[in-house]
Design a protein around this motif. Structure first.
Motif: not given
Lengths: 178, 244
Positions: A96, A103, A109, A112-113, A116-117, A119-120, A168
Motif C-alpha cells: 500500500t 498504520s 488522521e 490514516l485516511r 485507507d483511500l 487501499r480502496a 465513497h
C-alpha cells in the motif's frame, strides 16, 4: 492504450532523433510516474513501468501522427505497462506504500485516511482505478481520460461515476467531481 | 476536503522526488535500446495475456473432463462386456459335449460341404488344415469361417470319437487351463483344451466368401484315430462336425 486513430500506419517505424525524443518525452515522465505510482502503489515498480513505457515510446513515437495527443498516448502505454506489471506479480504481496508503523502507531488522521483511500483505490479493477487516477490525481479532463483509457467519453464518465460510488458510496457525484 | 484533494494528499505522501528522473529514463532508453532490440530479436518472447491462459485452461479442463468421462465409460463398458463375454463363455462351457462315441470309423458320417468346400452346416465352417507332426502328435493349422454375424463367444471343443481322447488347441484362440506343452517350429507352445472365437478377435474380416475367419491350430496326440468330432457352440446354435 494506443488507439488506431492516433497512429499513422503508413509511417515507417523509425526511432525519433535523440534530441527530439528527449524534448518530447521528458515532460511526460513526471505524469507517467505519478500515474504508475498511483496504479501500482510502489515507487520502484512505477519507475520501472515508466522506463518500459519509454522504450516503447522510443520505438513508436515516430508513428504518432498528432503530437498534441502525445500525452494521452504515452499515458496509455504507461497504463498498459502497469497492467502487465500487476499481472506478473499478481500473486505477490500488495504494497500500500504505507509504512507499517504508521498504520499501527500514528494518530494523524490524515495519514490514516490517505492509507485507507489508497487501499480502496488499489482494490478497484484496473480500468476503474485508471480513470480515477487520471481524473483525480493527474487532473486530466474527461475526454483525455477517455483517450488514455481507449473508451468513449460517455463510457469513461459512466465508469468514473461507478468508481466514485465504489470508493465513497455516500458521496454525491457532483460533489466528488469538484 | 474534496475527493480530489484527498487523493492528491494520499498519493503525494508516498511519492518521492522525480528530479532527474526524466533525464535518467531518456538516457537509459537511448543507450540500452539497441542492446534490448538485439536481445529481443534473438529471444522468442511469449507473454500470453492472462485471459488467454484462463481460456486455455478452461478448454483444457473441459476436454480433460470429457476425455476422462469417456475413458471411465469405455472402461465400464469394456469391463461390463468382458464380464458378459466371460459369463457367456461359461454358459457355453456348461453345455454338455454331444460328440457321440463311435465304435469304428465306419460309423462316421462325413460332414456336409458348403459351396466353398468347407466342412459343416454353419454358421461356422471348418477348413482344411496343413499337418505338422511332432514327437507328441499331429497338428493341423487351418482356418474356421463364419458367414454371418455371430453375437457373443463361439466355443469349440473336439474329441476323438473312437478313442475318447480330447484334442488340444494352441495359439491365440486357445482357451482353458494349460494341459501340456510342445515345441512347434522351434517355439514352445501351450496346449489348451478349448477354443474361443469372437467377431472382435477374428484373424481376418470380410473376405470374398465369409464375414469372419480365424486361424486356429488343433493338435491330436499320438494314438488318436482319424475320426474326430468337433462341437461348435454359439449363443443360438450348436453344431457337430465329423472328420472321418
Amino acid at each position: 492504450m494506443q488507439r488506431m486513430a492516433d497512429v499513422d500506419p503508413s509511417t515507417a517505424v523509425k526511432p525519433t532523433s535523440e534530441a527530439t525524443f528527449a524534448d518530447l518525452l521528458k515532460p511526460l515522465i513526471e505524469p507517467g510516474f505519478r500515474l504508475a505510482l498511483a496504479m501500482l502503489h510502489d515507487a520502484q515498480a512505477a519507475e520501472d513501468a515508466v522506463q518500459e513505457a519509454s522504450f516503447t515510446a522510443w520505438r513508436k513515437l515516430g508513428r504518432v501522427r498528432d503530437r498534441n495527443r502525445l500525452r494521452p498516448w504515452f499515458l496509455g502505454v504507461v497504463a498498459n505497462k502497469c497492467r502487465n506489471a500487476r499481472r506478473t506479480k499478481w500473486t505477490s504481496d500488495v504494497s500500500t506504500g504505507l509504512p507499517e508503523h504508521l498504520s499501527v502507531v500514528s494518530s494523524e488522521e490524515s495519514i490514516l485516511r490517505g492509507a485507507d483511500l489508497r487501499r480502496a483505490i488499489f482494490r478497484l479493477g484496473h480500468d476503474d482505478r485508471l480513470v480515477v487516477v487520471l481524473y483525480f490525481y493527474l487532473d486530466l479532463p474527461v475526454d483525455e481520460v477517455a483517450t488514455v483509457a481507449g473508451r468513449s467519453v460517455g463510457a469513461t464518465r459512466a465508469r468514473l461515476y461507478r468508481a466514485i460510488k465504489k470508493l465513497h458510496p455516500e458521496v454525491a457525484i457532483e460533489e466528488a467531481l469538484r | 476536503m474534496s475527493l480530489r484533494q484527498d487523493i492528491h494528499v494520499a498519493f503525494d505522501s508516498i511519492s518521492h522526488s522525480t528530479a532527474g528522473m526524466a533525464e535518467r529514463v531518456v538516457a537509459t532508453v537511448v543507450t540500452e535500446d539497441p542492446v534490448r532490440y538485439r536481445r529481443e530479436r534473438l529471444t522468442l518472447r511469449v507473454w500470453p495475456p492472462l485471459s488467454s491462459v484462463a481460456v486455455f485452461l478452461m478448454i483444457a479442463t473441459v476436454v480433460a473432463v470429457l476425455a476422462g468421462t469417456r475413458l471411465v465409460n469405455d472402461y465400464r463398458q469394456q469391463a461390463s462386456a468382458g464380464q458378459s463375454f466371460a459369463s457367456k463363455t461359461a454358459q457355453l462351457e456348461a453345455r454338455p459335449l454331444r460328440i457321440p462315441a463311435l465304435a469304428s470309423p465306419s460309423e462316421c458320417t462325413p460332414p456336409p460341404l458348403n459351396a466353398h468346400l468347407h466342412y459343416g452346416s454353419g454358421p461356422v465352417y471348418v477348413g482344411s488344415g496343413a499337418p505338422l507332426s511332432t514327437s507328441w502328435g499331429r497338428y493341423f493349422d487351418g482356418p474356421l469361417y463364419a458367414d454371418t454375424d455371430i453375437a457373443g463367444p463361439i466355443l469349440v471343443r473336439t474329441r476323438d470319437a473312437i478313442n475318447g481322447i480330447n484334442a488340444v488347441f494352441v495359439g491365440q484362440f486357445a482357451y482353458g487351463p494349460v494341459v501340456g506343452n510342445d515345441s512347434l517350429g522351434g517355439k514352445v507352445v501351450e496346449q489348451r483344451p478349448k477354443l474361443v472365437l469372437s467377431e472382435g478377435r477374428a484373424s481376418r474380416n470380410g473376405n470374398s466368401f465369409y464375414r469372419y475367419e480365424w486361424d486356429v491350430v488343433v493338435g491330436f496326440p499320438n494314438g488318436s484315430s482319424n475320426t474326430i468330432g468337433w462341437q461348435i457352440d454359439g449363443a443360438d446354435f450348436s453344431e457337430i462336425v465329423f472328420f472321418c
